[in-house]
Design an enzyme around this catalytic site. Structure first.
Site, PDB file in Angstrom:
ATOM      1  N   LEU A 116     110.697  55.027   3.818  1.00 47.61           N
ATOM      2  CA  LEU A 116     111.088  53.624   3.747  1.00 47.61           C
ATOM      3  C   LEU A 116     110.395  52.813   4.833  1.00 47.61           C
ATOM      4  CD1 LEU A 116     112.903  51.378   2.599  1.00 47.61           C
ATOM      5  CD2 LEU A 116     114.700  52.146   4.192  1.00 47.61           C
ATOM      6  N   GLU A 117     110.380  53.355   6.045  1.00 46.00           N
ATOM      7  CA  GLU A 117     109.695  52.659   7.149  1.00 46.00           C
ATOM      8  C   GLU A 117     108.192  52.513   6.874  1.00 46.00           C
ATOM      9  OE1 GLU A 117     112.753  54.423  10.551  1.00 46.00           O
ATOM     10  OE2 GLU A 117     110.765  55.334  10.205  1.00 46.00           O
TER      11      GLU A 117
END
Length: 583
Positions: free
Chosen positions: A484-485
């Site tokens: 996600l990051e």
């Protein structure tokens, strides 16, 4: 007795003429080497079937009332002489030997003799080639070389057929003369050229009137039809109204010859000579201090001449003065090129300029120093490239804290519960915050409990200036937080408001690189952690990482309000080795 004497006398009178005739016959076919004292008249060439004749040069010395004193002979092999037997085809008339017409058997050597004088001529009868065609480029059969006639351009000239007067003097009536030019008949000529009896009149000469002109003379003599053919090469020359004074084309008044000491020097001169009829008194020459090179005591000077081209009789001649081993004393001499003919004279002085010698030693030294300095600068740059870039950034770089509203300098993305997490928390975070003065965001530390992970992750990434992705074998396997990051960072990178920094902690296999990592790896540089050599703050790892992170100025570069904080954030050059166990 009287009867015997009378009989003997009668016998003598009868035999005497026979004896005299025998002696005279022996004299006529003699072995006297006449060719040893024979004046050579050259060669007479004639086409087979054409009339021809040759005259003896001694006719003016003979008593014309007793023409039998001059005799024609045919010379046979072995120096034998045979008198010419007069016939209807071959005859001797006073000083003239005539062939009416000539045949192949007439080829040979002939001699005319007057007392103790002899003149010889070679007669060559050429077989007649195939008759001339009506092609405009046809070639007329001519046994002898054509004569030469020059006509000035735009001028006029009367051309007369050679030997037609000779034929007119012995013909039964006026000979008929027909002129041809490139096989063209007179009725095809223009008004600029016309035939006037035996003559050809050129009223206005132009370039295409040049070429071979052929005249055929036909006449009758003693009832026999005879003919012969003659040729004339007509050449156009420059108009008589043009200036005829020669001129020097080169050197011009502005031309300067470049010379160098110790070398051979060539001075070039070209002269223009307008056409002059029978102009044999023309010259082009060089003079050195008023003397021709052949008159000088020094043999270093020599001259060579040649003709460059000729058109309409105008000639361009070239003269080259060669000076071997040119010395300093030759610079002070006067060099003149001159041209002359019977109409005038012109001279022009050659200007010399010594070629400046290049300072080869100084040039070589300068090039060597420049090359050494270039190599030295290149080597220094390769060795201290990172230091130079950091120095430049610290002096002229822009501090992003004054240009954006971001809260964090760095957001850390790493695989949780892995070896990379220990590297981030114990080493990377501590150096960035404590030694380099950066504000670092770590989600597990800075997020508030009870919040939504996705929203807070995207919020933290958006409020950061850099996304540092620490790569290791477990990055893509430890759940969805790291991915996600990474996706948020890729979107920020595409939008232009976030930069990604890849820090490779450990080597990864090919199958461990997910699609987002492969895209980032192609577009971005990777900073590699090399273990123990990278622990020093002065190592290449930290220098390369600082180049990717925002600019931080040295202590005192900011205002008084922030000076203390800036001083506390910077590290000194003699930094102690990092202790990964310290927290």
């Amino acid at each position: 007795m009287g009867k015997r004497i009378a009989c003997i006398w009668s016998l003598v009178n009868f035999l005497a003429p026979l004896l005299v005739a025998t002696v005279m016959g022996n004299l006529h076919t003699s072995t006297v080497p006449a060719e040893a004292r024979c004046q050579d008249l050259g060669e007479l060439r004639v086409l087979e079937g054409e009339a021809s004749w040759v005259r003896c040069p001694f006719w003016g010395l003979a008593n014309r009332s007793s023409s039998h004193a001059l005799t024609w002979y045919r010379l046979l092999p072995g120096h034998l002489e045979r008198p010419i037997k007069r016939s209807a085809r071959v005859s001797t008339e006073r000083d003239c030997l005539r062939f009416q017409p000539a045949v192949a058997e007439d080829s040979g050597r002939y001699a005319c003799r007057l007392r103790n004088r002899s003149a010889c001529v070679n007669v060559t009868v050429v077989s007649r080639p195939q008759e001339a065609s009506e092609d405009p480029k046809c070639h007329w059969p001519l046994a002898a070389e054509p004569g030469q006639v020059v006509v000035p351009l735009e001028g006029d000239r009367v051309v007369e057929c050679p030997d037609w007067r000779e034929a007119a003097a012995v013909a039964d009536d006026a000979p008929a003369v027909i002129w041809y030019h490139a096989c063209e008949q007179p009725n095809r000529w223009t008004s600029d050229r016309e035939q006037d009896g035996a003559r050809l009149r050129v009223h206005y000469m132009v370039d295409h009137y040049q070429g071979l002109y052929v005249c055929q003379v036909r006449y009758r003599r003693s009832g026999r039809a005879l003919h012969f053919t003659r040729g004339l090469n007509v050449t156009a020359v420059s108009a008589s109204s043009l200036p005829k004074v020669p001129s020097v084309l080169q050197p011009t008044r502005e031309h300067v010859f470049s010379v160098k000491r110790g070398r051979d020097v060539r001075l070039l001169c070209t002269g223009h000579f307008p056409y002059l009829d029978q102009d044999l008194e023309w010259d082009i020459w060089w003079s050195v201090d008023g003397n021709r090179p052949e008159e000088l005591a020094e043999h270093r000077f020599s001259v060579s001449n040649r003709r460059l081209h000729s058109r309409y009789g105008d000639r361009t001649e070239e003269s080259v003065l060669l000076i071997r081993n040119f010395g300093s004393e030759d610079l002070g001499k006067t060099y003149n090129c001159s041209v002359s003919n019977r109409k005038g004279f012109q001279t022009r002085r050659a200007q010399l300029e010594e070629e400046a010698s290049l300072p080869w030693s100084e040039l070589a030294s300068g090039l060597a120093v420049t090359l050494v300095l270039s190599l030295l600068v290149s080597a220094l740059y390769r060795v201290f490239r990172l230091e130079l870039l950091l120095l430049y950034r610290s002096r002229f770089g822009t501090d992003e804290r004054y240009t954006d509203n971001k809260e964090f300098d760095v957001y850390m993305s790493y695989a949780r519960k892995s070896e990379e997490e220990q590297f981030v928390l114990r080493t990377l975070r501590r150096v960035l915050e404590n030694d380099l003065g950066y504000t670092v965001c770590i989600f597990d530390r800075d997020s508030l409990p009870g919040g939504t992970i996705t929203d807070e992750t995207l919020s933290f990434v958006a409020r950061s200036r850099r996304l540092v992705v620490v790569l290791g074998p477990g990055y893509a396997r430890q759940g969805s937080q790291a991915l996600l990051e990474l996706k948020a960072g890729m979107d920020g990178l595409a939008g232009g408001h976030l930069r990604l920094v890849l820090v490779q902690y450990k080597r990864m296999r090919r199958q461990e690189w997910v699609r987002e990592l492969r895209r980032a790896r192609v577009a971005l540089a990777t900073v590699r952690w090399r273990g123990e050599p990278s622990r020093e703050l002065t190592s290449r790892f930290w220098k390369k990482l600082r180049l990717e992170l925002p600019v931080r100025r040295p202590p005192g570069a900011l205002g008084d309000e922030e000076g203390g904080q800036g001083a506390g954030l910077m590290t000194t050059p003699n930094q102690t080795p990092l202790n990964p166990e310290a927290s």
